[in-house]
Design an enzyme around this catalytic site. Structure first.
Site, PDB file in Angstrom:
ATOM      1  N   HIS A 125       0.785  -1.226   0.093  1.00 42.57           N
ATOM      2  CA  HIS A 125       0.085   0.141  -0.057  1.00 42.57           C
ATOM      3  C   HIS A 125       0.849   1.365   0.065  1.00 42.57           C
ATOM      4  O   HIS A 125       1.938   1.394   0.641  1.00 42.57           O
ATOM      5  CB  HIS A 125      -1.057   0.211   1.406  1.00 42.57           C
ATOM      6  CG  HIS A 125      -1.970   1.060   1.178  1.00 42.57           C
ATOM      7  ND1 HIS A 125      -1.719   2.402   1.854  1.00 42.57           N
ATOM      8  CD2 HIS A 125      -3.311   1.095   0.754  1.00 42.57           C
ATOM      9  CE1 HIS A 125      -2.847   3.154   1.614  1.00 42.57           C
ATOM     10  NE2 HIS A 125      -3.811   2.067   1.060  1.00 42.57           N
ATOM     11  N   ASP A 183      -6.685  13.310  -8.286  1.00 41.61           N
ATOM     12  CA  ASP A 183      -6.191  12.356  -7.521  1.00 41.61           C
ATOM     13  C   ASP A 183      -7.657  11.497  -7.316  1.00 41.61           C
ATOM     14  O   ASP A 183      -8.278  12.026  -6.452  1.00 41.61           O
ATOM     15  CB  ASP A 183      -5.391  12.379  -6.169  1.00 41.61           C
ATOM     16  CG  ASP A 183      -4.995  11.098  -5.584  1.00 41.61           C
ATOM     17  OD1 ASP A 183      -5.188  10.175  -6.031  1.00 41.61           O
ATOM     18  OD2 ASP A 183      -4.381  11.478  -4.484  1.00 41.61           O
ATOM     19  N   MET A 184      -7.771  10.407  -7.907  1.00 39.41           N
ATOM     20  CA  MET A 184      -9.090   9.673  -7.876  1.00 39.41           C
ATOM     21  C   MET A 184      -9.116   8.406  -7.774  1.00 39.41           C
ATOM     22  O   MET A 184      -8.146   7.623  -8.432  1.00 39.41           O
ATOM     23  CB  MET A 184      -9.901  10.138  -8.907  1.00 39.41           C
ATOM     24  CG  MET A 184      -9.561   9.933 -10.183  1.00 39.41           C
ATOM     25  SD  MET A 184     -10.551  10.512 -11.804  1.00 39.41           S
ATOM     26  CE  MET A 184     -11.254   8.880 -12.130  1.00 39.41           C
ATOM     27  N   ALA A 185      -9.874   7.555  -7.081  1.00 36.64           N
ATOM     28  CA  ALA A 185     -10.211   6.326  -7.189  1.00 36.64           C
ATOM     29  C   ALA A 185     -10.960   5.832  -8.483  1.00 36.64           C
ATOM     30  O   ALA A 185     -11.694   6.800  -8.822  1.00 36.64           O
ATOM     31  CB  ALA A 185     -10.467   5.429  -6.032  1.00 36.64           C
ATOM     32  N   LYS A 234     -17.278   3.600 -17.043  1.00 40.16           N
ATOM     33  CA  LYS A 234     -16.006   4.521 -17.383  1.00 40.16           C
ATOM     34  C   LYS A 234     -15.352   4.298 -16.296  1.00 40.16           C
ATOM     35  O   LYS A 234     -14.019   3.747 -16.713  1.00 40.16           O
ATOM     36  CB  LYS A 234     -16.497   5.905 -17.307  1.00 40.16           C
ATOM     37  CG  LYS A 234     -17.455   6.528 -18.822  1.00 40.16           C
ATOM     38  CD  LYS A 234     -17.897   7.822 -18.482  1.00 40.16           C
ATOM     39  CE  LYS A 234     -18.986   8.256 -19.630  1.00 40.16           C
ATOM     40  NZ  LYS A 234     -19.251   9.631 -19.748  1.00 40.16           N
ATOM     41  N   GLY A 316      -7.676  19.367  -6.868  1.00 43.92           N
ATOM     42  CA  GLY A 316      -6.519  19.583  -6.008  1.00 43.92           C
ATOM     43  C   GLY A 316      -6.572  20.833  -5.280  1.00 43.92           C
ATOM     44  O   GLY A 316      -5.605  21.081  -4.289  1.00 43.92           O
TER      45      GLY A 316
END
Length: 354
Positions: A125, A183-185, A234, A316
């Protein structure tokens, strides 16, 4: 440290918190360089408001280090594969150390070749992807970072977890005090937000976040066994691409092959990362590039707002504002996180920040 607020949150000076986390890690046998890197990554996540990837993770990290799943003193190796590509073997060490080394290598490759791409294998991780892309942007590069993780996401049209939340980040250098950072899951929400937030606080989750063991929507965080892909097909498609770049390119394996973080503490996760840097100066004069970015942002900011928004925000920008605020006023931590840190303080005989 401030007195707890009515909602149970507490603020702790960021430097003191970072030192505390480092000391706990060292007391658990983690090498000094790796303890410093992990502590900095975790605390910075909290400072940016991403508490699901912050110091609340320290407890499970220590279980992994103590159990042997995380190598506390890995020998991270970097191998040049070509003019602009390298690979990093994390030696089952903390993902923060491996991804930081990969970012350093990507920046150096970009300075030499214009572009640098680095694959990371045998890692664990690594926290927030923005931690690495913002470092690249500070070197006047456009940064890219992604990682695969264990199967927590159902595929579009499916009912069982297969993909990871497989986050991806980009950072673009600017003349402002912060870069543009996405910054994304690739899922609706990171599983860590449920595990480290909703479950700890015992609060309901939105019905469109997760499914139970039967593949049915649930609002009970304790019944959530998987989350949904972002935007249906998507996010599902993006998750696959991240898995290919992180798991197949590195050769370490895809999300279904990744080991767990929250149990089997004697087993490494063995996941992969993919980190890249694009040297702006290889394409444009950096000053001109940043001026055009600033003009672009000004035009965005000039757009009339609606639905209660005061201004159009950049990706951000909210996190950057939180970072500035918490650098000055202390890192805000929830009651359950403070309780977990106090327990670690007592167990490892490390003074809690005062």
């Amino acid at each position: 440290m401030s007195d707890p607020k009515p909602d149970g949150t507490t603020r702790i000076d960021s430097d003191q918190l970072r030192t505390f986390v480092e000391d706990v890690l060292r007391s658990g046998g983690v090498g000094s360089e790796h303890a410093e890197r992990v502590a900095d990554g975790l605390v910075r996540a909290d400072m940016r408001g991403v508490s699901s990837h912050g110091v609340s993770r320290l407890e499970v990290y220590m279980k992994k280090f103590e159990g042997g799943g995380f190598n506390p003193s890995p020998e991270i190796t970097v191998t040049r594969l070509g003019d602009a590509v390298s690979s990093v073997d994390a030696d089952d060490g903390p993902g923060q150390s491996a991804a930081y080394a990969a970012t350093t290598e990507a920046i150096e490759l970009a300075e030499e070749c214009g572009v640098g791409m680095v694959s990371v294998t045998n890692s664990n991780h690594f926290g927030t992807a923005a931690y690495y892309t913002e470092r690249a942007s500070s070197a006047d590069c456009i940064g890219l970072a992604m990682t695969n993780v264990g199967s927590d996401v159902i595929p579009y049209g499916g009912s069982e977890p297969f993909l990871g939340t497989n986050p991806i980040s980009f950072s673009v250098p600017t003349n402002r005090s912060f870069p543009i950072t996405l910054d994304m899951a690739t899922s609706v929400v990171a599983m860590g937000r449920i595990q480290e937030g909703s479950r700890r606080e015992d609060t309901e989750i939105p019905a469109d976040w997760a499914v139970d063991e039967n593949g049915e929507p649930t609002t009970d965080p304790h019944e959530a066994v998987a989350v949904r892909p972002l935007g249906g097909p998507k996010g599902y498609g993006l998750g696959i691409i991240v898995d290919v770049l992180c798991g197949v390119v590195s050769g370490v394996g895809t999300s279904p092959d990744v080991g767990p973080l929250y149990d089997a503490f004697d087993e490494p996760m063995r996941l992969g990362h993919f980190v890249g840097a694009i040297d702006v100066s290889a394409f444009r004069d950096v000053a001109e590039f940043k001026r055009e970015i600033d003009d672009y942002v000004d035009r965005l900011k000039a757009i009339e707002t609606r639905d209660g928004f005061d201004e159009v925000m950049l990706p951000g920008e909210i996190e950057a504002a939180r970072l500035r605020d918490q650098r000055e006023t202390g890192v805000e931590l929830g009651a359950s996180t403070v309780e977990s840190l106090r327990a670690l303080s007592e167990y490892y005989d490390v003074p809690f920040p005062q």
